[in-house]
Design an enzyme around this catalytic site. Structure first.
Site, PDB file in Angstrom:
ATOM      1  N   CYS A   1      84.835  31.574  53.747  1.00 16.40           N
ATOM      2  CA  CYS A   1      83.576  30.818  53.651  1.00 16.40           C
ATOM      3  C   CYS A   1      83.545  29.581  54.546  1.00 16.40           C
ATOM      4  CB  CYS A   1      83.326  30.420  52.208  1.00 16.40           C
ATOM      5  SG  CYS A   1      83.499  31.790  51.071  1.00 16.40           S
TER       6      CYS A   1
ATOM      7  N   ASN B   1      76.216  34.252  47.333  1.00 12.06           N
ATOM      8  CA  ASN B   1      77.273  33.714  48.193  1.00 12.06           C
ATOM      9  C   ASN B   1      77.485  34.684  49.361  1.00 12.06           C
ATOM     10  OD1 ASN B   1      79.651  32.923  49.395  1.00 12.06           O
ATOM     11  ND2 ASN B   1      80.805  32.689  47.483  1.00 12.06           N
TER      12      ASN B   1
ATOM     13  N   HIS C   1      78.102  25.036  51.671  1.00 16.03           N
ATOM     14  CA  HIS C   1      78.366  26.457  51.427  1.00 16.03           C
ATOM     15  C   HIS C   1      77.793  26.804  50.054  1.00 16.03           C
ATOM     16  CE1 HIS C   1      80.120  30.237  50.728  1.00 16.03           C
ATOM     17  NE2 HIS C   1      81.076  29.806  49.930  1.00 16.03           N
TER      18      HIS C   1
HETATM   19  O1  UT7 Z   1      83.027  31.096  48.299  1.00 19.51           O
HETATM   20  C1  UT7 Z   1      84.146  30.953  47.479  1.00 19.51           C
HETATM   21  C2  UT7 Z   1      84.065  32.037  46.495  1.00 19.51           C
HETATM   22  N1  UT7 Z   1      84.249  31.816  45.146  1.00 19.51           N
HETATM   23  C3  UT7 Z   1      83.697  30.869  44.367  1.00 19.51           C
HETATM   24  O2  UT7 Z   1      83.120  29.912  44.757  1.00 19.51           O
HETATM   25  C4  UT7 Z   1      83.823  31.088  42.926  1.00 19.51           C
HETATM   26  C5  UT7 Z   1      84.104  29.834  42.163  1.00 19.51           C
HETATM   27  N2  UT7 Z   1      84.054  30.117  40.737  1.00 19.51           N
HETATM   28  C6  UT7 Z   1      82.879  30.261  40.095  1.00 19.51           C
HETATM   29  O3  UT7 Z   1      81.810  30.162  40.669  1.00 19.51           O
HETATM   30  C7  UT7 Z   1      82.953  30.498  38.621  1.00 19.51           C
HETATM   31  O4  UT7 Z   1      84.282  30.359  38.181  1.00 19.51           O
HETATM   32  C8  UT7 Z   1      82.406  31.891  38.176  1.00 19.51           C
HETATM   33  C9  UT7 Z   1      80.902  31.933  38.364  1.00 19.51           C
HETATM   34  C10 UT7 Z   1      83.059  32.979  38.994  1.00 19.51           C
HETATM   35  C11 UT7 Z   1      82.706  32.134  36.721  1.00 19.51           C
HETATM   36  O5  UT7 Z   1      82.152  31.085  35.929  1.00 19.51           O
HETATM   37  P1  UT7 Z   1      83.063  30.314  34.850  1.00 19.51           P
HETATM   38  O6  UT7 Z   1      82.180  29.388  34.159  1.00 19.51           O
HETATM   39  O7  UT7 Z   1      84.259  29.780  35.568  1.00 19.51           O
HETATM   40  O8  UT7 Z   1      83.457  31.496  33.873  1.00 19.51           O
HETATM   41  P2  UT7 Z   1      84.896  32.054  33.477  1.00 19.51           P
HETATM   42  O9  UT7 Z   1      85.481  32.857  34.573  1.00 19.51           O
HETATM   43  O10 UT7 Z   1      85.722  30.941  32.887  1.00 19.51           O
HETATM   44  O11 UT7 Z   1      84.486  33.020  32.313  1.00 19.51           O
HETATM   45  C12 UT7 Z   1      83.814  32.567  31.113  1.00 19.51           C
HETATM   46  C13 UT7 Z   1      83.345  33.779  30.341  1.00 19.51           C
HETATM   47  C14 UT7 Z   1      84.417  34.836  30.160  1.00 19.51           C
HETATM   48  O12 UT7 Z   1      84.253  35.404  28.879  1.00 19.51           O
HETATM   49  P3  UT7 Z   1      85.204  34.990  27.646  1.00 19.51           P
HETATM   50  O13 UT7 Z   1      86.593  35.308  28.103  1.00 19.51           O
HETATM   51  O14 UT7 Z   1      84.971  33.524  27.469  1.00 19.51           O
HETATM   52  O15 UT7 Z   1      84.702  35.839  26.560  1.00 19.51           O
HETATM   53  C15 UT7 Z   1      84.084  35.863  31.197  1.00 19.51           C
HETATM   54  O16 UT7 Z   1      84.547  37.141  30.870  1.00 19.51           O
HETATM   55  O17 UT7 Z   1      82.269  34.420  31.042  1.00 19.51           O
HETATM   56  C16 UT7 Z   1      82.575  35.811  31.180  1.00 19.51           C
HETATM   57  N3  UT7 Z   1      81.961  36.307  32.385  1.00 19.51           N
HETATM   58  C17 UT7 Z   1      80.724  36.843  32.409  1.00 19.51           C
HETATM   59  N4  UT7 Z   1      79.816  37.030  31.449  1.00 19.51           N
HETATM   60  C18 UT7 Z   1      78.655  37.594  31.791  1.00 19.51           C
HETATM   61  C19 UT7 Z   1      82.465  36.320  33.651  1.00 19.51           C
HETATM   62  N5  UT7 Z   1      81.565  36.871  34.494  1.00 19.51           N
HETATM   63  C20 UT7 Z   1      80.489  37.201  33.746  1.00 19.51           C
HETATM   64  C21 UT7 Z   1      79.244  37.797  34.031  1.00 19.51           C
HETATM   65  N6  UT7 Z   1      78.353  37.958  33.052  1.00 19.51           N
HETATM   66  N7  UT7 Z   1      78.897  38.166  35.295  1.00 19.51           N
END
Ligand code: UT7
Length: 326
Positions: free
Chosen positions: A112, A283, A253
């Site tokens: 990115c 993204n 970004h």
């Molecule tokens: O360009 C660089 C590329 N990457 C990034 O910039 C990514 C940076 N990270 C993020 O943007 C965030 O970490 C995410 C959007 C990927 C995830 O958000 P988060 O608030 O960090 O969620 P998490 O991974 O801590 O997950 C929280 C919950 C989990 O459920 P439990 O274990 O609490 O029951 C996940 O399984 O959200 C769940 N979850 C979803 N639920 C519904 C993860 N993805 C999804 C989804 N829909 N798509």
């Protein structure tokens, strides 16, 4: 000697994938995706087109915008994490499609941060006299490397490309005023594509275990991203002696609106001065900044004389920031 962006162009696939479409593929919801990321829809490349086709279209549009002919370009740098092939470079596939001369063409693999990395390299080429005008392009076809069973990643990414013509600025006040870039390879496994390279060549097992798709530890990336963006923005503002509140437009970004908000807040930039495209494109990795810059120009938000800040982070772990007088 200063360089500036002489013209911008994009390639935006027509096919739209909405959050509602994703609700039918994985266990997710429009509400979760919007509130956790800011994304409403993203674009997907048509079958039969490749990353280099997006590069070619974006570059042709950037050349037209800059009123520069293909034969006036001295180098092509493509920034991509989703190359057509492991070798040769995506730039090599794109070169004949753009009609460029037998100039040096190569890819940058810094995910990115790739567009800003390419701009910093292009600045060096122009400053040392190795090139008069350089085409740079961030282009991604992330949909083809996405694990459509992994809700943690498949809702985030989109396809597209954005290109810029870099050349000498006619006056010292206008152009790239300062930049910073860096990387920490010890964090490489936070966001990577394990198989298909020489470490894990394709086998039945790598295919079966979906090792040819994006693997990400989302919340770890999130934490490092916020720190890296804050540091990069701080460095470029310090180097140029500019305060956050003096920035006219922040074009970061577009990975997650929550990362963008935290970065803007810490830099003292109000959200009214932040340009967002994440809701409509998701993204798009190396393509996100040039696509957003062009969008901002077309919508009248980005005007000549503006002080424009860009910052990015990505797999590697890489980061970069740049300040321009537009
Ligand atoms: O360009 C660089 C590329 N990457 C990034 O910039 C990514 C940076 N990270 C993020 O943007 C965030 O970490 C995410 C959007 C990927 C995830 O958000 P988060 O608030 O960090 O969620 P998490 O991974 O801590 O997950 C929280 C919950 C989990 O459920 P439990 O274990 O609490 O029951 C996940 O399984 O959200 C769940 N979850 C979803 N639920 C519904 C993860 N993805 C999804 C989804 N829909 N798509």
């Amino acid at each position: 000697m200063r360089t500036r962006i002489l013209g911008l162009g994009t390639s935006i696939p027509e096919q739209i994938l909405t959050n509602a479409d994703l609700e039918r593929i994985v266990d997710t919801s429009d509400e979760w995706i919007r509130s956790r990321t800011g994304i409403e829809e993203r674009r997907r490349i048509e079958d039969g087109r490749d990353c280099s086709d997006l590069v070619a279209e974006a570059c042709v549009n950037a050349l037209a915008d800059a009123a520069v002919k293909p034969e006036e370009i001295d180098a092509l740098i493509t920034a991509t994490a989703t190359a057509d092939t492991l070798f040769p470079s995506t730039a090599a596939w794109a070169q004949p499609k753009i009609g460029l001369r037998r100039i040096p063409v190569f890819d940058i693999s810094s995910a990115c941060s790739g567009f800003l990395y390419a701009n910093i390299v292009a600045e060096g080429l122009v400053a040392t006299g190795s090139a008069r005008r350089v085409l740079i392009c961030g282009s991604e076809v992330l949909s083809r490397l996405t694990n459509w069973r992994d809700r943690g990643t498949c809702v985030l990414f989109g396809d597209g490309a954005g290109a810029a013509v870099i050349g000498r600025s006619e006056n010292d006040d206008r152009g790239l005023l300062g930049s910073t870039w860096g990387a920490d390879g010890s964090l490489a496994e936070l966001l990577w594509l394990p198989a298909g390279g020489t470490r894990f060549p394709a086998t039945h097992e790598t295919v079966e275990h979906r090792k040819h798709t994006i693997h990400m530890c989302g919340n770890e990336v999130f934490k490092h991203a916020v720190k890296a963006m804050e540091r990069a923005v701080g460095e470029v503002l310090d180097r140029t002696g500019v305060r956050g509140e003096d920035v006219d437009l922040f074009v970061p970004h577009q990975a997650n609106v929550r990362i963008i908000k935290k970065t803007a807040e810490r830099a003292g930039i109000p959200m009214e001065k932040v340009y967002l495209t994440i809701h409509k494109y998701g993204n798009t990795s190396a393509a996100s900044i040039p696509m957003a810059l062009k969008d901002a120009e077309e919508s009248g938000r980005l005007r000549e004389g503006n002080l424009v800040l860009c910052a990015a982070f990505g797999s590697g772990f890489t980061w970069a920031a740049a300040l321009y007088r537009w």
